[in-house]
Scaffold this active site. Structure first.
Site, PDB file in Angstrom:
ATOM      1  N   PRO A 239      -2.511  10.747   1.658  1.00  0.00           N
ATOM      2  CA  PRO A 239      -3.504  10.727   3.260  1.00  0.00           C
ATOM      3  C   PRO A 239      -3.214   9.086   3.412  1.00  0.00           C
ATOM      4  O   PRO A 239      -3.450   7.810   2.594  1.00  0.00           O
ATOM      5  CB  PRO A 239      -4.878  10.854   2.642  1.00  0.00           C
ATOM      6  CG  PRO A 239      -4.956  11.868   1.517  1.00  0.00           C
ATOM      7  CD  PRO A 239      -3.685  11.727   1.097  1.00  0.00           C
ATOM      8  N   LYS A 243       2.099   9.812   7.706  1.00  0.00           N
ATOM      9  CA  LYS A 243       2.821  10.756   8.192  1.00  0.00           C
ATOM     10  C   LYS A 243       2.378  11.205   9.960  1.00  0.00           C
ATOM     11  O   LYS A 243       3.832  11.301  10.177  1.00  0.00           O
ATOM     12  CB  LYS A 243       2.490  12.185   7.661  1.00  0.00           C
ATOM     13  CG  LYS A 243       2.195  11.754   6.116  1.00  0.00           C
ATOM     14  CD  LYS A 243       2.025  12.766   5.253  1.00  0.00           C
ATOM     15  CE  LYS A 243       0.828  13.490   4.831  1.00  0.00           C
ATOM     16  NZ  LYS A 243      -0.313  11.986   4.685  1.00  0.00           N
ATOM     17  N   GLU A 459     -19.027  -9.121 -17.282  1.00  0.00           N
ATOM     18  CA  GLU A 459     -17.443  -9.173 -16.374  1.00  0.00           C
ATOM     19  C   GLU A 459     -16.987 -10.340 -17.117  1.00  0.00           C
ATOM     20  O   GLU A 459     -15.532 -10.474 -17.275  1.00  0.00           O
ATOM     21  CB  GLU A 459     -17.760  -9.846 -15.153  1.00  0.00           C
ATOM     22  CG  GLU A 459     -18.696  -8.647 -14.139  1.00  0.00           C
ATOM     23  CD  GLU A 459     -17.941  -7.644 -13.943  1.00  0.00           C
ATOM     24  OE1 GLU A 459     -16.532  -7.495 -13.870  1.00  0.00           O
ATOM     25  OE2 GLU A 459     -18.822  -6.229 -13.855  1.00  0.00           O
TER      26      GLU A 459
HETATM   27  P1  ADP Z   1      -1.214   9.915   7.551  1.00  0.00           P
HETATM   28  O1  ADP Z   1      -0.913  10.751   8.603  1.00  0.00           O
HETATM   29  O2  ADP Z   1      -0.225   9.889   6.107  1.00  0.00           O
HETATM   30  O3  ADP Z   1      -2.633  10.596   6.955  1.00  0.00           O
HETATM   31  P2  ADP Z   1      -1.526   7.871   9.546  1.00  0.00           P
HETATM   32  O4  ADP Z   1      -0.086   8.115  10.220  1.00  0.00           O
HETATM   33  O5  ADP Z   1      -2.965   8.938  10.634  1.00  0.00           O
HETATM   34  O6  ADP Z   1      -1.423   8.824   7.965  1.00  0.00           O
HETATM   35  O7  ADP Z   1      -2.054   6.718   9.557  1.00  0.00           O
HETATM   36  C1  ADP Z   1      -3.256   6.381   9.387  1.00  0.00           C
HETATM   37  C2  ADP Z   1      -3.035   4.750   9.953  1.00  0.00           C
HETATM   38  O8  ADP Z   1      -2.328   3.848   9.159  1.00  0.00           O
HETATM   39  C3  ADP Z   1      -2.012   4.479  10.686  1.00  0.00           C
HETATM   40  O9  ADP Z   1      -2.368   4.588  12.478  1.00  0.00           O
HETATM   41  C4  ADP Z   1      -1.455   2.792  10.808  1.00  0.00           C
HETATM   42  O10 ADP Z   1      -2.187   2.452  11.497  1.00  0.00           O
HETATM   43  C5  ADP Z   1      -1.261   2.910   9.444  1.00  0.00           C
HETATM   44  N1  ADP Z   1      -0.631   2.693   8.555  1.00  0.00           N
HETATM   45  C6  ADP Z   1      -0.141   3.522   8.025  1.00  0.00           C
HETATM   46  N2  ADP Z   1       1.116   4.010   7.538  1.00  0.00           N
HETATM   47  C7  ADP Z   1       2.286   2.648   8.139  1.00  0.00           C
HETATM   48  C8  ADP Z   1       3.145   2.306   8.296  1.00  0.00           C
HETATM   49  N3  ADP Z   1       4.166   3.043   6.870  1.00  0.00           N
HETATM   50  N4  ADP Z   1       3.678   0.934   8.656  1.00  0.00           N
HETATM   51  C9  ADP Z   1       2.277   0.576   9.392  1.00  0.00           C
HETATM   52  N5  ADP Z   1       1.035   1.654  10.073  1.00  0.00           N
HETATM   53  C10 ADP Z   1       0.857   2.353   9.074  1.00  0.00           C
HETATM   54 ZN    ZN Z   2     -17.047  -3.798 -16.735  1.00  0.00          ZN
END
Ligand code: ADP
Ligand code: ZN
Ligand code: MG
Length: 644
Positions: A239, A243, A459
């Site tokens: 996640p 993607k 720690e």
């Molecule tokens: P997934 O669909 O894989 O769960 P998302 O595409 O929804 O993830 O990504 C969520 C957010 O994270 C995006 O809107 C963007 O802001 C940021 N993000 C994730 N990967 C990248 C990347 N490779 N470059 C720039 N922003 C990214």
């Molecule tokens: Zn600890």
């Protein structure tokens, strides 16, 4: 969506509704009518006349449909005891009228149908019978309203409430919309406005997708050779790795419409709804081709159909529809289906076979360079100081996905606003890293003096074990400011350069020792065991278990794979592949390993007691110590010791 579509499914429920309400109203009227007429015993009109002649009748009530006949009461009615009568007269109740009422209500009642008999009233007068007729108070309009409009209204209200609550549950069109695809089910974006430049890193994924973009731009080039474009590509990865973003970027680059919807939106309360949505989606998309259909979280419908305890008809139908639509459409039109999932292993094999989602594009968590690039993309949106160092930030965020990094930049900007600054500083950024990784700093959770001492020593114990052992990453910072995510203190380790993908056995053992050093310190210094070590114990045990069951690093079991990982892209839970006896042996092995590491940690701490004490005191006073400060005190104390 056009209006024609919207109206047609309305028709049949409306008809059903009308039939139901009319039937209910008629039924209601019949019941009311029968209730009006049911008092007494029915007699014939001639019987009534006979009774009249025999002077047996006391009173007659004439109404439109019937005569209600009260027979004369020829018995004696009196109070059972004189006391009751006496009591009544004391209370001022007229005993005669009470008796009269009792007599009246004891009369036998008969009824008979009304015959337009002109002599009736004369005869009644002649025999001295009382007669009357109930006053018809209700006017016809009110009557009509009560018997026809009101029930209709009530039924309509019930129906309305019912459909509303149902449509809420289904999140969509409600009963009115069964089988109808509502326009909200998927988003159509004519231009996503996102390009590959917005997606940092992920070079391999972009490379695979570029071919699809090229095809959408220029299909004839491929068709000339006879090459067919793959119909679908599956984006697979944990996640937050981008993607969804990549799919949008493909549409943006190709400048084609983007149909997106989430797999979970297909699965509905009624069997067949999802399938009809799939049909509709493909119809719409076909009309707009070339375009991209994006199905997010496809595992919601694409789950394997076998191995299920309870089968889900709806999901199966939806999946079958999707499969047949994918077979049916002509990819030469430029229709491309992208799907995303983080659980590729649960997908139905039929989805993955050639001609469907035959292309798999892995979207991994970013490496050091990737993280730096992603930070660069997101830092553009905020105003920053000139001297920010994204490389340092990337180093500290090993394991973070793109979404985490985007979140950190935003968190840093929020912090800058809280501090009334106009720009984001490096300090904001590093603080944001800690907030996201370790939970927010919470100023109002106050540790008692004693707890603070224990947490500080705990720690520093971790940190000393880190510093002494060879195969560990250097300490970046230690703090004992409590954070909301539960940890009371926090030792942050940051690799000097890129994190490596392989871990040796020595490194794992050293890491376990570092985890256990916290508790070892508690015992050594205060002779107590606290709950603060729970998290450490969990991590240490997990590492030890993996070492034995997955990495083939134990002498006893050698290279046998005793566990395997499920859901590689999610939590990565492991399933056991061995017999119960072996499991028992594994547990023994883990306990032994942890014990050894614990002894090693205690040993290290005893040898470095001087440094432990001094650094802990520093930490108790300052609450935070940087890696440099830590190393400075650590080496100074060591030297002093050697000088002795
Ligand atoms: P997934 O669909 O894989 O769960 P998302 O595409 O929804 O993830 O990504 C969520 C957010 O994270 C995006 O809107 C963007 O802001 C940021 N993000 C994730 N990967 C990248 C990347 N490779 N470059 C720039 N922003 C990214
Ligand atoms: Zn600890
Ligand atoms: Mg997504």
């Amino acid at each position: 969506m056009d209006n024609k579509k919207k109206r047609s499914p309305l028709k049949s429920p409306l008809l059903i509704f009308l039939v139901i309400s009319v039937a209910a109203t008629v039924l209601l009227n019949v019941i009311m009518l029968s209730m009006q007429t049911s008092r007494g015993q029915e007699i014939s009109y001639s019987n009534f006349l006979k009774m009249l002649n025999e002077e047996k009748i006391d009173e007659v009530i004439l109404s439109r449909e019937q005569l209600t006949i009260y027979e004369k009461f020829d018995g004696e009615i009196e109070f059972k005891s004189n006391d009751a009568a006496a009591l009544m007269s004391i209370l001022g109740i007229d005993t005669d009228s009470v008796l009269e009422n009792a007599r009246k209500s004891s009369r036998n009642v008969y009824y008979t149908g009304y015959i337009a008999d002109s002599r009736l009233l004369e005869m009644l007068d002649e025999k001295g019978v009382q007669y009357s007729t109930p006053i018809q108070r209700n006017n016809p309009i009110l009557d009509f309203f009560l018997t026809w409009i009101l029930p209709l209204g009530i039924i309509y209200l019930l129906f309305f409430l019912l459909t509303r609550s149902m449509s809420k549950k289904m999140g969509g069109g409600g009963i009115m919309g069964i089988g109808q695809s509502s326009a909200k089910m998927y988003n159509v974006e004519n231009a996503t406005g996102i390009t590959f430049a917005d997606v940092a890193g992920q070079e391999e994924a972009k490379e695979s997708l570029r071919e699809i973009v090229d095809y959408l731009h220029n299909p004839s080039k491929y068709q000339a050779i006879g090459a067919k474009q793959p119909k679908g590509a599956l984006l697979v990865g944990p996640p937050g790795t981008g993607k969804t973003l990549l799919a949008k970027a493909v549409a943006g680059e190709a400048k084609v419409p983007f149909f997106s919807l989430s797999g979970s939106e297909f699965v509905e309360m009624f069997v067949g709804v999802g399938a009809s949505r799939v049909r509709d989606l493909f119809k719409q998309a076909n009309a707009k081709a070339p375009c991209i259909i994006f199905i997010d979280e496809i595992d919601a419908i694409g789950k394997s159909r076998d191995n299920q305890i309870s089968s889900n008809d709806e999901r199966e139908q939806t999946l079958n529809q999707l499969l047949s639509e994918m077979d049916g459409f002509d990819s030469s039109k430029g229709l491309v289906i992208l799907a995303a999932t983080n659980r590729p292993e649960v997908l139905d094999k039929a989805l993955l076979r050639p001609g469907r989602f035959d292309r798999r594009i892995i979207v991994e968590k970013p490496d050091l360079k990737g993280r730096e690039d992603i930070l660069k993309v997101h830092i553009k949106n905020v105003k920053t100081d000139t001297d920010i160092n994204l490389h340092e930030m990337a180093l500290a965020t090993s394991g973070a996905a793109g979404a985490d990094l985007a979140n950190m930049v935003n968190e840093a900007a929020l912090r800058a606003v809280r501090c009334n600054r106009k720009t984001v500083t490096q300090e904001d950024l590093m603080e944001a890293v800690e907030i996201i990784i370790a939970g927010k700093e919470k100023k109002d959770r106050i540790l008692s003096e004693k707890e603070k001492r224990i947490v500080a020593f705990h720690e520093v114990g971790h940190a000393i074990a880190t510093a002494v052992q060879k195969h560990t990453q250097p300490v970046h910072k230690i703090t004992i400011v409590p954070r909301t995510m539960g940890s009371l203190g926090y030792t942050m380790q940051v690799p000097e350069e890129e994190e490596h993908y392989l871990m040796t056995k020595d490194e794992i053992v050293d890491q376990i020792t570092v985890f256990l050093a916290g508790r070892a310190t508690e015992e050594l210094v205060f002779n107590v065991k606290t709950t603060g070590a729970a998290n450490d114990i969990e991590h240490a045990t997990e590492l030890a278990r993996s070492m034995i069951t997955q990495y083939g690093m134990s002498d006893k079991f050698g290279m046998a794979g005793l566990e395997s990982i499920q859901n590689k892209y999610l939590d990565g839970r492991s399933v056991s592949n061995c017999s119960e006896e072996t499991k028992t042996d594994i547990d023994k092995e883990i306990v032994g390993l942890l014990k050894n590491c614990y002894e090693k940690a205690t040993d290290i701490l005893k040898k470095n007691r001087g440094a432990l004490d001094e650094i802990s005191e520093f930490l108790i006073n300052k609450e935070t110590i940087t890696g440099d400060q830590f190393m400075e005190i650590f080496s100074r104390v060591k030297e002093e010791k050697n000088d002795d």
